[in-house]
Structures are given as C-alpha cells and as structure tokens.
Scaffold this active site. Structure first.
Site, short mmCIF file in Angstrom:
data_model
loop_
_atom_site.label_atom_id
_atom_site.label_comp_id
_atom_site.label_asym_id
_atom_site.label_seq_id
_atom_site.Cartn_x
_atom_site.Cartn_y
_atom_site.Cartn_z
N CYS A 113 0.81 -1.23 0.00
CA CYS A 113 0.00 0.00 0.00
C CYS A 113 0.85 1.27 0.00
O CYS A 113 0.36 2.34 -0.35
CB CYS A 113 -0.95 0.00 1.19
SG CYS A 113 -2.08 -1.39 1.17
N HIS A 250 -3.29 7.34 2.06
CA HIS A 250 -3.67 6.04 1.53
C HIS A 250 -5.07 5.72 2.04
O HIS A 250 -5.36 5.91 3.22
CB HIS A 250 -2.67 4.98 1.97
CG HIS A 250 -3.15 3.58 1.73
ND1 HIS A 250 -3.65 3.19 0.51
CD2 HIS A 250 -3.24 2.50 2.55
CE1 HIS A 250 -4.01 1.92 0.60
NE2 HIS A 250 -3.78 1.49 1.82
N ASN A 280 -10.06 -0.03 -0.57
CA ASN A 280 -8.61 0.04 -0.49
C ASN A 280 -8.02 -0.51 -1.79
O ASN A 280 -8.09 -1.72 -2.04
CB ASN A 280 -8.13 -0.77 0.72
CG ASN A 280 -6.62 -0.73 0.92
OD1 ASN A 280 -5.88 -0.27 0.04
ND2 ASN A 280 -6.15 -1.22 2.05
N1 ACO Z 1 -18.79 -8.38 8.19
C1 ACO Z 1 -19.36 -8.63 9.38
N2 ACO Z 1 -18.66 -8.98 10.48
C2 ACO Z 1 -17.32 -9.09 10.34
C3 ACO Z 1 -16.67 -8.86 9.12
C4 ACO Z 1 -17.46 -8.50 8.02
N3 ACO Z 1 -16.93 -8.24 6.81
N4 ACO Z 1 -15.36 -9.07 9.30
C5 ACO Z 1 -15.18 -9.39 10.59
N5 ACO Z 1 -16.37 -9.42 11.22
C6 ACO Z 1 -16.66 -9.74 12.61
C7 ACO Z 1 -15.56 -10.53 13.27
O1 ACO Z 1 -15.71 -11.91 12.98
C8 ACO Z 1 -15.78 -10.22 14.72
O2 ACO Z 1 -16.83 -10.99 15.20
P1 ACO Z 1 -16.79 -11.62 16.71
O3 ACO Z 1 -16.74 -10.43 17.60
O4 ACO Z 1 -18.06 -12.38 16.75
O5 ACO Z 1 -15.56 -12.44 16.72
C9 ACO Z 1 -16.25 -8.77 14.70
O6 ACO Z 1 -16.69 -8.52 13.36
C10 ACO Z 1 -15.15 -7.77 15.05
O7 ACO Z 1 -13.98 -8.09 14.30
P2 ACO Z 1 -12.66 -7.24 14.42
O8 ACO Z 1 -11.63 -7.83 13.51
O9 ACO Z 1 -12.33 -7.04 15.85
O10 ACO Z 1 -13.19 -5.87 13.82
P3 ACO Z 1 -12.48 -4.49 13.84
O11 ACO Z 1 -13.31 -3.51 14.54
O12 ACO Z 1 -11.03 -4.61 14.23
O13 ACO Z 1 -12.53 -4.11 12.31
C11 ACO Z 1 -11.05 -4.09 10.41
C12 ACO Z 1 -11.89 -4.93 11.35
C13 ACO Z 1 -11.98 -3.16 9.65
C14 ACO Z 1 -10.33 -4.99 9.43
C15 ACO Z 1 -10.06 -3.28 11.24
O14 ACO Z 1 -9.32 -4.10 12.09
C16 ACO Z 1 -9.12 -2.51 10.38
O15 ACO Z 1 -9.51 -1.57 9.72
N6 ACO Z 1 -7.83 -2.84 10.38
C17 ACO Z 1 -6.89 -2.21 9.54
C18 ACO Z 1 -6.71 -3.09 8.38
C19 ACO Z 1 -6.56 -2.39 7.08
O16 ACO Z 1 -7.08 -1.33 6.83
N7 ACO Z 1 -5.83 -3.04 6.23
C20 ACO Z 1 -5.65 -2.56 4.92
C21 ACO Z 1 -4.32 -2.92 4.43
S1 ACO Z 1 -3.11 -2.15 5.39
C22 ACO Z 1 -3.27 -0.66 4.99
O17 ACO Z 1 -3.58 -0.39 3.87
C23 ACO Z 1 -3.02 0.33 6.01
#
Ligand code: ACO
Length: 323
Positions: A113, A250, A280
């Site tokens: 990224c 980004h 993204n």
């Molecule tokens: N739809 C519905 N529920 C979902 C989904 C989905 N697509 N994905 C995960 N869940 C559920 C999980 O299973 C979990 O359920 P549980 O509580 O029953 O176990 C719940 O949602 C919470 O999951 P978390 O992973 O804790 O959710 P979080 O609030 O951390 O959000 C996310 C997830 C959006 C991926 C977040 O961690 C994030 O934004 N991380 C950064 C990752 C990123 O942006 N990466 C891009 C590449 S790196 C970069 O470009 C910077």
C-alpha cells in the site's frame, strides 16, 4: 536545485462497481458493518480483459493528456504494484509497450500500500540525480485477484484501479515555496511481515497465493507509524500542519485516516477521502485520490500537499509536495 514538479495526473477504474449490498450476497456481512468499521460503500472490481497493466495504461494515457505530453516526452516509467500481470516482466515494461514507447526504461516498485509513496520518491531521486527529466509514475492494482472471496474479514476491504502522475525536473530556488517534491520520509520493518501478507509466491509455494491479514494488529500500528513519518517530513522542511492545504492519505480505512489527521491537528475539511468510493486499492489509492481532488478543483497550483501511506511489510512513508 532541481525539483520534481507534477505536470499531469490521471486515473482509471474497472467498469464494474460492487456495492456493500452486493457483498452481502458473497459473504456473511452487512452494509452497516462495512460502513461503520471502514467507511467503504462500494469498490470497483476488474472483469474479463481488465488487468493491472490495462488499468495502468488507461491511467497513464489520461495523465499524458492532462499534461499535454506524449510518450516521446517520457524518459522513465515506474509502476507501483503488488498485483503484477505476471511475476515478470515488470508491469511497467508491459505498459511501456502498450503506450507505444520503445525508448527509455521502465521498472516496478513493490511496497504494497506504500508503493506509490515509494515510487514517487524513487522518481524524484532519478530526476534530481539527472537520470531522467520526466517520469511517469503509476500505481495500479487488481487486488480482487488475490483476495480470498470466502474470507469476510478481508474481501470487503479491497478494490481495483489505477492512477498516475507525471513528474518533471524544474530548476527551482530550493525553498519550501518551490513547486514540486519538497521532502519525503520512507520506512519499513520486516518484523511485521506476518500481519499482512500473501500466502504464496514464486520462490516459496510456486503459486500466487491469497491475501491474509490480522486487521486489528494492522490497525494498532497504523496511526503511530503514519503520524511519525508525516511529522518527520514537517520537521525536515520546517513546515507545520496549519500550512498544509491537503492531506491525501492512503485510502485503507476511514477510522485510520480520521485518527491520523486528528493526532496531527489537520482538520477534516483538508483531508481527501475516496475510500467510500474505491475501497482500499493499495498502491493505486493515493493517485486515484489525487486525480479525484485535482480534477474537481480542490487541489490547485501552489497548494501544499502531504501524501502518506502504510501497508504490508510493514512499509510506511510520507511525501510533501507543492502542487
Ligand atoms: N462483516 C461482518 N462482520 C465481520 C466482518 C465482516 N466483513 N469481518 C469481521 N467481522 C466480525 C468478526 O468476525 C468479529 O466478530 P466476533 O466479535 O463475533 O468475533 C467482529 O466482526 C469484530 O472483528 P474485528 O476484527 O475485531 O473488527 P475491527 O473492529 O477490528 O474491524 C477491520 C476490522 C476493519 C479490518 C479493522 O481491524 C481494520 O480496519 N484494520 C486495519 C486493516 C486495514 O485497513 N488493512 C488494509 C491494508 S493495510 C493498509 O492499507 C493500512
């Protein structure tokens, strides 16, 4: 001194838009969950015949048109991508050929990224080192092809697209009032490589592999890393956040963008957001956001613009430029 000044910009997106509602038919997710956690409302997904090189070629042509230049004016093409058409040759070389260019040289940069920030910085070094006068810098990706479409924690986050900038060496005074690239800060730390990676490759499995991510771990590191490099660039130029006209981050996640801007006291109205429209798109996200904000008249000549990104590796970096 020579500065690398932006001469033109361009963008290209696949034909097909996939909304969050449509994602509900693919995995167990909801529009509400995706919007609240990420700010994403839709993404573009490449169809048959659409590849990283075809999107990159279209973005490059748009940038040449915007600059009023032809390939005859370009010395070097750098393509930032983690989803090349083939392991080799470089996608940049393929685009060079698609553009009808047989002079000069072309290569890819791979920093996930952060790829576009690395590529712009590399182009700037080639220009200031006298190795090229005009560089076509492309960020192009088809992440849809390396997603596990059964994994709801990753497949809802990414999209495909391409963007391009043309940088040109211009004799300048050497002050921060100059147009062009003023400073950059690049970082990487491979200790974090298992938090966001592709589980295949030519030398490990002999397969392409799929994207794997520990989302919470990425989130935990993102804001600190992003704000560190931005602050380093402010410090090295003696500029301050209140002088900034635009932050072009980004586009991974709205919450990461908002938290980073808040930590640096950059008001939301100075932040370019396209993650809602594009998802993204990895190395393509910054040039797509630039093209959006420059073509709608927000980014204007003389504006002070900060680019920043963080991604797999981890890699992270920031570039300050005057448009
Ligand atoms: N739809 C519905 N529920 C979902 C989904 C989905 N697509 N994905 C995960 N869940 C559920 C999980 O299973 C979990 O359920 P549980 O509580 O029953 O176990 C719940 O949602 C919470 O999951 P978390 O992973 O804790 O959710 P979080 O609030 O951390 O959000 C996310 C997830 C959006 C991926 C977040 O961690 C994030 O934004 N991380 C950064 C990752 C990123 O942006 N990466 C891009 C590449 S790196 C970069 O470009 C910077």
């Amino acid at each position: 001194m020579i500065r690398s000044v932006v001469r033109g910009f361009g963008a290209a997106l696949p034909k097909r838009v996939v909304t969050n509602r449509e994602m509900e038919d693919i995995v167990d997710t909801s529009d509400d969950w995706i919007v609240q956690r990420t700010g994403i409302r839709q993404r573009y997904i490449a169809g048959e015949g659409e590849t990283t090189s075809s999107l990159g070629d279209a973005a490059a042509r748009a940038a040449l048109d915007n600059a009023g230049l032809t390939v005859a004016d370009i010395d070097l093409i750098i393509c930032a991508t983690s989803t090349p058409d083939n392991t080799f040759p470089a996608t940049a070389v393929k685009i060079q050929n698609m553009l009808g260019m047989s002079h000069g040289f072309a290569f890819d940069v791979q920093a996930v990224c952060t790829g576009f920030v690395y590529a712009v910085t590399t182009a700037d070094a080639y220009i200031r080192g006298g190795l090229a006068k005009r560089v076509l810098v492309i960020g192009a990706e088809t992440f849809s092809r390396i997603l596990d479409w059964n994994d709801r924690t990753t497949c809802v986050l990414f999209g495909d697209g391409a963007g391009a900038l043309i940088l040109e060496g211009v004799e300048s005074k050497g002050t921060t009032d100059d147009r062009g690239i003023l400073a950059a800060s690049l970082r990487s730390d491979g200790a974090h490589r298992d938090k966001l990676y592709v589980d295949g490759g030519p030398s490990s499995t002999g397969t392409v592999g799929k994207l794997r991510m520990e989302g919470r771990e990425v989130f935990k590191h993102a804001v600190g890393m992003i704000t560190d490099v931005i602050q380093a660039v402010f410090d090295s130029t003696g500029t301050t956040p209140d002088q900034l006209d635009w932050l072009v981050p980004h586009q991974a996640n709205r919450r990461i963008i908002d938290a980073s801007a808040k930590k640096l006291d950059i008001p939301p109205e100075k932040v370019v957001i396209t993650v809602d429209l594009h998802g993204n798109t990895s190395a393509a996200s910054i040039p797509l956001a630039i093209a959006t904000a420059a073509s709608d008249g927000r980014i204007k000549e003389g504006d002070l613009v900060m680019l920043e990104a963080m991604g797999g590796g981890f890699t992270w970096g920031a570039v300050l430029l005057r448009w």
